[in-house]
Design a protein around this motif. Structure first.
Motif, PDB file in Angstrom:
ATOM      1  N   THR A 151       0.798  -1.224   0.000  1.00 55.63           N
ATOM      2  CA  THR A 151       0.000   0.000   0.000  1.00 55.63           C
ATOM      3  C   THR A 151       0.827   1.269   0.000  1.00 55.63           C
ATOM      4  OG1 THR A 151      -0.176  -0.177   2.412  1.00 55.63           O
ATOM      5  CG2 THR A 151      -1.983  -1.086   1.111  1.00 55.63           C
ATOM      6  N   VAL A 193       1.414   0.126   9.994  1.00 54.33           N
ATOM      7  CA  VAL A 193       0.312   0.938   9.465  1.00 54.33           C
ATOM      8  C   VAL A 193      -0.062   0.587   8.032  1.00 54.33           C
ATOM      9  CG1 VAL A 193       0.856   2.862  10.991  1.00 54.33           C
ATOM     10  CG2 VAL A 193       1.856   2.804   8.707  1.00 54.33           C
ATOM     11  N   GLU A 194       0.814  -0.109   7.310  1.00 53.24           N
ATOM     12  CA  GLU A 194       0.540  -0.429   5.913  1.00 53.24           C
ATOM     13  C   GLU A 194       0.053  -1.869   5.773  1.00 53.24           C
ATOM     14  OE1 GLU A 194       0.532   1.848   3.680  1.00 53.24           O
ATOM     15  OE2 GLU A 194       1.518   3.434   4.826  1.00 53.24           O
ATOM     16  N   GLY A 195      -0.085  -2.312   4.538  1.00 52.35           N
ATOM     17  CA  GLY A 195      -0.553  -3.668   4.295  1.00 52.35           C
ATOM     18  C   GLY A 195      -0.448  -4.043   2.836  1.00 52.35           C
ATOM     19  N   THR A 197      -2.610  -4.845  -0.579  1.00 50.41           N
ATOM     20  CA  THR A 197      -3.902  -4.720  -1.246  1.00 50.41           C
ATOM     21  C   THR A 197      -4.025  -5.796  -2.320  1.00 50.41           C
ATOM     22  OG1 THR A 197      -4.073  -2.347  -0.855  1.00 50.41           O
ATOM     23  CG2 THR A 197      -5.380  -3.235  -2.662  1.00 50.41           C
ATOM     24  N   THR A 216      -7.701  -5.206   1.678  1.00 57.08           N
ATOM     25  CA  THR A 216      -6.397  -4.841   2.232  1.00 57.08           C
ATOM     26  C   THR A 216      -6.094  -5.719   3.441  1.00 57.08           C
ATOM     27  OG1 THR A 216      -6.577  -2.545   1.492  1.00 57.08           O
ATOM     28  CG2 THR A 216      -4.996  -3.012   3.237  1.00 57.08           C
ATOM     29  N   LYS A 218      -4.059  -5.945   6.449  1.00 56.54           N
ATOM     30  CA  LYS A 218      -3.232  -5.146   7.360  1.00 56.54           C
ATOM     31  C   LYS A 218      -2.268  -6.064   8.106  1.00 56.54           C
ATOM     32  CE  LYS A 218      -4.734  -0.860   6.957  1.00 56.54           C
ATOM     33  NZ  LYS A 218      -3.815   0.259   6.627  1.00 56.54           N
ATOM     34  N   GLU A 235     -10.299 -11.980   4.119  1.00 56.01           N
ATOM     35  CA  GLU A 235     -10.741 -10.598   3.953  1.00 56.01           C
ATOM     36  C   GLU A 235     -11.804 -10.522   2.857  1.00 56.01           C
ATOM     37  OE1 GLU A 235      -9.820  -8.134   5.815  1.00 56.01           O
ATOM     38  OE2 GLU A 235      -8.033  -8.947   6.819  1.00 56.01           O
TER      39      GLU A 235
END
Length: 321
Positions: A151, A193-195, A197, A216, A218, A235
Motif C-alpha cells: 500500500t 500501518v501499511e498492508g 492490497t 487490504t 493489514k 478478507e
C-alpha cells in the motif's frame, strides 16, 4: 540501514556570564554535523534538523557504536573552548525514546545539560509471501486473476506489486491461485500501518460486477510475534461503493523483519529510559524502565512535542521561502 534525524536541540550551561555555544554531533564517525553558534547565551535553542541514511554491516553491535554530542564556546581569537560532552550508544538510540535530556560533563565536572529529539528507524528488505490464495465468489470466470501490491510507495515513488497466473484449480464459486513473494523496503512503523492490497481483475471479461473489488490485508495484527509464518487470513473484497462482493483467503508469511524500533513516548536521561515497547518482542533500550505516567498523560506529552516539532518545521519553511 537506518534513517536518522535530529531536531531542535536545547542547552542549559552550568556557568556564569555568557557564552557563544554550538553543538557537534558525531554519529559513529559516519556523519558529523554542527549547529550554528548562538551568541551571548547560556540557554540556547537551535532551529536545527538533519536527516541521512546510515549503513553498517554490524547491526548486531549497535551497543558498541556511539553518538557523541560535544559543546563548544566559540572564540574569535584562538581555539574554541571545549565545554562538555555526552555519549549515547546506538542501541539505545534505535530502541529507546525519541527525546533525550542528558548532562554534559568535562571530565568529572558537570558542565550543563543538552536536550534533543532523535528519530532513528531501521529499514529492512522485507519479503512478503501470500500462499494458497483462494477466491470465494459467485460466477468465477477462468480469465480472472489477482493483483497484489504494497500500500505504500517506495523511495522511487513506485508501488511494489505482483500478479497471480491463471487459477490452479477453479469451480463456479472457488478459485485457487499461486503467487510469488515480493520485497519491500520498510521499517517496523511502516509494517504496523501499511498492508497488502489484493484486487480482482480479468484478462478478457470487462463487465463482471466483481471486477475492481479490493481487500487490504493489514500486517499489524500479524506482527505480535517476531516470526510471521503461514498465518491464515480472510478478507472481503469490496467495491468502491463499500459493497462486499467476494472473499479472499490464504496464508501470509513475512520474512526479515527489522529488529529495532523506538519506544512510544518516554524519554532518555542519565537515570535510564522510559516509554512503552511498540511490540513486546522488540529489544528494550539499555536501562529500560516501566512507563511511569498514565497513558493519557504520556500521549498528551508526546502530542505536545509533535506539535512543537511541526510548528518549528513550518516556521523554518516560511523563513526559507
Amino acid at each position: 540501514q537506518s534513517s536518522w534525524q535530529k531536531t531542535d536541540p536545547r542547552l542549559l550551561l552550568g556557568r556564569s556570564g555568557t557564552s557563544d555555544p554550538y553543538l557537534v554531533f558525531n554519529f559513529d564517525n559516519f556523519k558529523v554535523v554542527k549547529t550554528e553558534v548562538q551568541k551571548k547565551t547560556l540557554n540556547p535553542k537551535w532551529k536545527f534538523e538533519k536527516e541521512f541514511f546510515y549503513e553498517t554491516r554490524y547491526a548486531d553491535r549497535l551497543d558498541k557504536k556511539k553518538l557523541i554530542v560535544e559543546c563548544y564556546n566559540s572564540d574569535l581569537v584562538g581555539s574554541d573552548e571545549f565545554v562538555g560532552f555526552c555519549v549515547v550508544d546506538l542501541h539505545t538510540l534505535a530502541n529507546g525514546p525519541v527525546h533525550h535530556s542528558l548532562p554534559l560533563r568535562d571530565g568529572q565536572r558537570a558542565a550543563g545539560r543538552v536536550q534533543f529529539d532523535l528519530e532513528m528507524q531501521e529499514y529492512s528488505t522485507v519479503a512478503i509471501f501470500l500462499r494458497e490464495l483462494k477466491l470465494v465468489a459467485p460466477d468465477i470466470t477462468n480469465d480472472m486473476f489477482l493483483e497484489y501490491s504494497w500500500t505504500q510507495l517506495d523511495a522511487n515513488k513506485k508501488r511494489q506489486s505482483g500478479f497471480t497466473p491463471k487459477p490452479k484449480t477453479i469451480t463456479a464459486t472457488e478459485a485457487l491461485f499461486d503467487t510469488s513473494p515480493f520485497n519491500i523496503q520498510a521499517t517496523i512503523h511502516d509494517l504496523m500501518v501499511e498492508g497488502v492490497t489484493v484486487e480482482l481483475k480479468a484478462k478478457k471479461t470487462q463487465t463482471h460486477r466483481m471486477l475492481g473489488s479490493k481487500a487490504t490485508i493489514k500486517l499489524a495484527k500479524y506482527l505480535q510475534n517476531s516470526q510471521v509464518v503461514n498465518y491464515p487470513f480472510s478478507e472481503n473484497l469490496v467495491l468502491e461503493n463499500g459493497v462486499a462482493v467476494s472473499q479472499i483467503r490464504g496464508f501470509i508469511s513475512v520474512d526479515n523483519l527489522p529488529k529495532t524500533a523506538q519506544v512510544v513516548g518516554g524519554e532518555h536521561t542519565e537515570t535510564g529510559c522510559t516509554g512503552r515497547l511498540l511490540l513486546d518482542w522488540l529489544s528494550p533500550p539499555s536501562s529500560f524502565k516501566v512507563r511511569v505516567m498514565a497513558p493519557e498523560k504520556e500521549k498528551e506529552k508526546e502530542k505536545g512535542r509533535d506539535r512543537d516539532r511541526d510548528r518549528d518545521r513550518e516556521k523554518k519553511k516560511d523563513e526559507e521561502k
